[in-house]
Design a protein around this motif. Structure first.
Motif, PDB file in Angstrom:
ATOM      1  N   ASP A  72      65.370  -1.918   4.793  1.00 55.04           N
ATOM      2  CA  ASP A  72      65.946  -2.304   3.508  1.00 55.04           C
ATOM      3  C   ASP A  72      65.328  -1.533   2.337  1.00 55.04           C
ATOM      4  O   ASP A  72      65.799  -1.656   1.208  1.00 55.04           O
ATOM      5  CB  ASP A  72      65.757  -3.798   3.255  1.00 55.04           C
ATOM      6  N   LEU A  73      64.276  -0.774   2.610  1.00 54.33           N
ATOM      7  CA  LEU A  73      63.621  -0.006   1.551  1.00 54.33           C
ATOM      8  C   LEU A  73      63.902   1.475   1.750  1.00 54.33           C
ATOM      9  O   LEU A  73      63.289   2.137   2.597  1.00 54.33           O
ATOM     10  CB  LEU A  73      62.110  -0.252   1.556  1.00 54.33           C
ATOM     11  N   ILE A  74      64.837   2.000   0.980  1.00 49.82           N
ATOM     12  CA  ILE A  74      65.192   3.418   1.062  1.00 49.82           C
ATOM     13  C   ILE A  74      65.330   3.982  -0.344  1.00 49.82           C
ATOM     14  O   ILE A  74      65.545   3.246  -1.309  1.00 49.82           O
ATOM     15  CB  ILE A  74      66.520   3.636   1.832  1.00 49.82           C
ATOM     16  N   ASN A  75      65.204   5.302  -0.449  1.00 52.15           N
ATOM     17  CA  ASN A  75      65.462   5.954  -1.731  1.00 52.15           C
ATOM     18  C   ASN A  75      66.911   6.435  -1.772  1.00 52.15           C
ATOM     19  O   ASN A  75      67.705   6.151  -0.865  1.00 52.15           O
ATOM     20  CB  ASN A  75      64.467   7.102  -1.964  1.00 52.15           C
ATOM     21  N   PRO A  80      63.312   6.323   4.270  1.00 51.56           N
ATOM     22  CA  PRO A  80      62.506   5.106   4.152  1.00 51.56           C
ATOM     23  C   PRO A  80      61.352   5.316   3.175  1.00 51.56           C
ATOM     24  O   PRO A  80      60.706   6.372   3.161  1.00 51.56           O
ATOM     25  CB  PRO A  80      61.992   4.877   5.577  1.00 51.56           C
ATOM     26  N   VAL A  81      61.108   4.306   2.342  1.00 47.52           N
ATOM     27  CA  VAL A  81      60.021   4.362   1.362  1.00 47.52           C
ATOM     28  C   VAL A  81      59.264   3.042   1.400  1.00 47.52           C
ATOM     29  O   VAL A  81      59.597   2.140   2.172  1.00 47.52           O
ATOM     30  CB  VAL A  81      60.568   4.620  -0.072  1.00 47.52           C
ATOM     31  N   THR A  82      58.254   2.924   0.561  1.00 47.62           N
ATOM     32  CA  THR A  82      57.520   1.672   0.424  1.00 47.62           C
ATOM     33  C   THR A  82      57.699   1.138  -0.990  1.00 47.62           C
ATOM     34  O   THR A  82      58.142   1.861  -1.884  1.00 47.62           O
ATOM     35  CB  THR A  82      56.021   1.879   0.711  1.00 47.62           C
ATOM     36  N   ALA A  83      57.372  -0.121  -1.173  1.00 44.04           N
ATOM     37  CA  ALA A  83      57.420  -0.742  -2.500  1.00 44.04           C
ATOM     38  C   ALA A  83      56.012  -1.172  -2.882  1.00 44.04           C
ATOM     39  O   ALA A  83      55.311  -1.811  -2.089  1.00 44.04           O
ATOM     40  CB  ALA A  83      58.350  -1.947  -2.499  1.00 44.04           C
TER      41      ALA A  83
END
Length: 223
Positions: A72-75, A80-83
């Protein structure tokens, strides 16, 4: 391209680190699709630099460790990315309002061409049948207070990407602040491109030969 020229470069990760070092603390920053996303992995620890994603997040972190990907965390490039702690999520329309409203301090974009007056062409080479994909680059180029371009200096066939005038369809007019390449850093000035820093043994004279442009020496070193 000669072997000497081919070796006179730095890697994309090294270039991303160089760009990251120029982003002031407290900045709100958008990283464009592709190579610019590498900048997120090189931001200095301990500095508050808040990354914005076009698809609706403030407070993006770097790439996740293997095995810790949250789908659910994408740019905006679907990577995939982190928050980070305190990250915020919002509607796509709100994200574009931030971009268009001048709320971003810096954006880092790729490019096919940048002209000496700061025009940016980064969405199409005009190839017949190519799928239009300008996306949000136009909004970022015009809305951000500073536009940093991250690109190779030369195409695969040896043509310079910094040019007298763009021949590809424009993304934005007179919008680029600085161009970071694998050979050198160029500043867009009222008098044309100024070479701020060179990499890998390049000189301003060699860069002028590679680009076919008259360049201003702002390095304080060898011409």
């Amino acid at each position: 391209m000669s072997a000497a020229t081919a070796s006179a470069r730095i890697s994309r990760d090294e270039l991303a680190a160089r760009i990251a070092a120029d982003i002031p603390e407290g900045s709100f920053v958008n990283l464009g699709i592709g190579a610019p996303t590498l900048v997120a992995n090189h931001l200095p620890e301990g500095l508050e630099i808040i990354l914005h994603t076009e698809n609706g997040m403030l407070g993006m972190g770097g790439a996740p460790e293997p095995g810790r990907i949250d789908p659910d965390l994408i740019n905006a490039g679907k990577q995939p990315v982190t928050a980070l702690a305190g990250a915020a999520y919002f509607h796509h329309a709100d994200s574009f309002a931030m971009m268009r409203g001048g709320h971003l301090d810096v954006c880092v974009l790729g490019a096919f061409q940048v002209s000496k007056t700061g025009d940016l062409a980064n969405w199409s080479t005009g190839t017949p049948g190519a799928i239009p994909a300008i996306g949000g680059a136009m909004d970022l180029a015009i809305g951000a207070k500073q536009v940093f371009v991250m690109t190779d200096l030369l195409t695969k066939t040896g043509e310079s990407k910094i040019v007298e005038a763009c021949t590809y369809p424009l993304t934005g007019v007179a919008c680029v602040t600085r161009v970071y390449t694998d050979h050198a850093v160029f500043e867009v000035t009222p008098d044309g491109f100024a070479v701020r820093e060179t990499f890998g043994g390049n000189t301003v004279r060699l860069l002028a030969e590679l680009t076919g442009l008259e360049l201003i020496d702002a390095t304080g070193g060898e011409v």
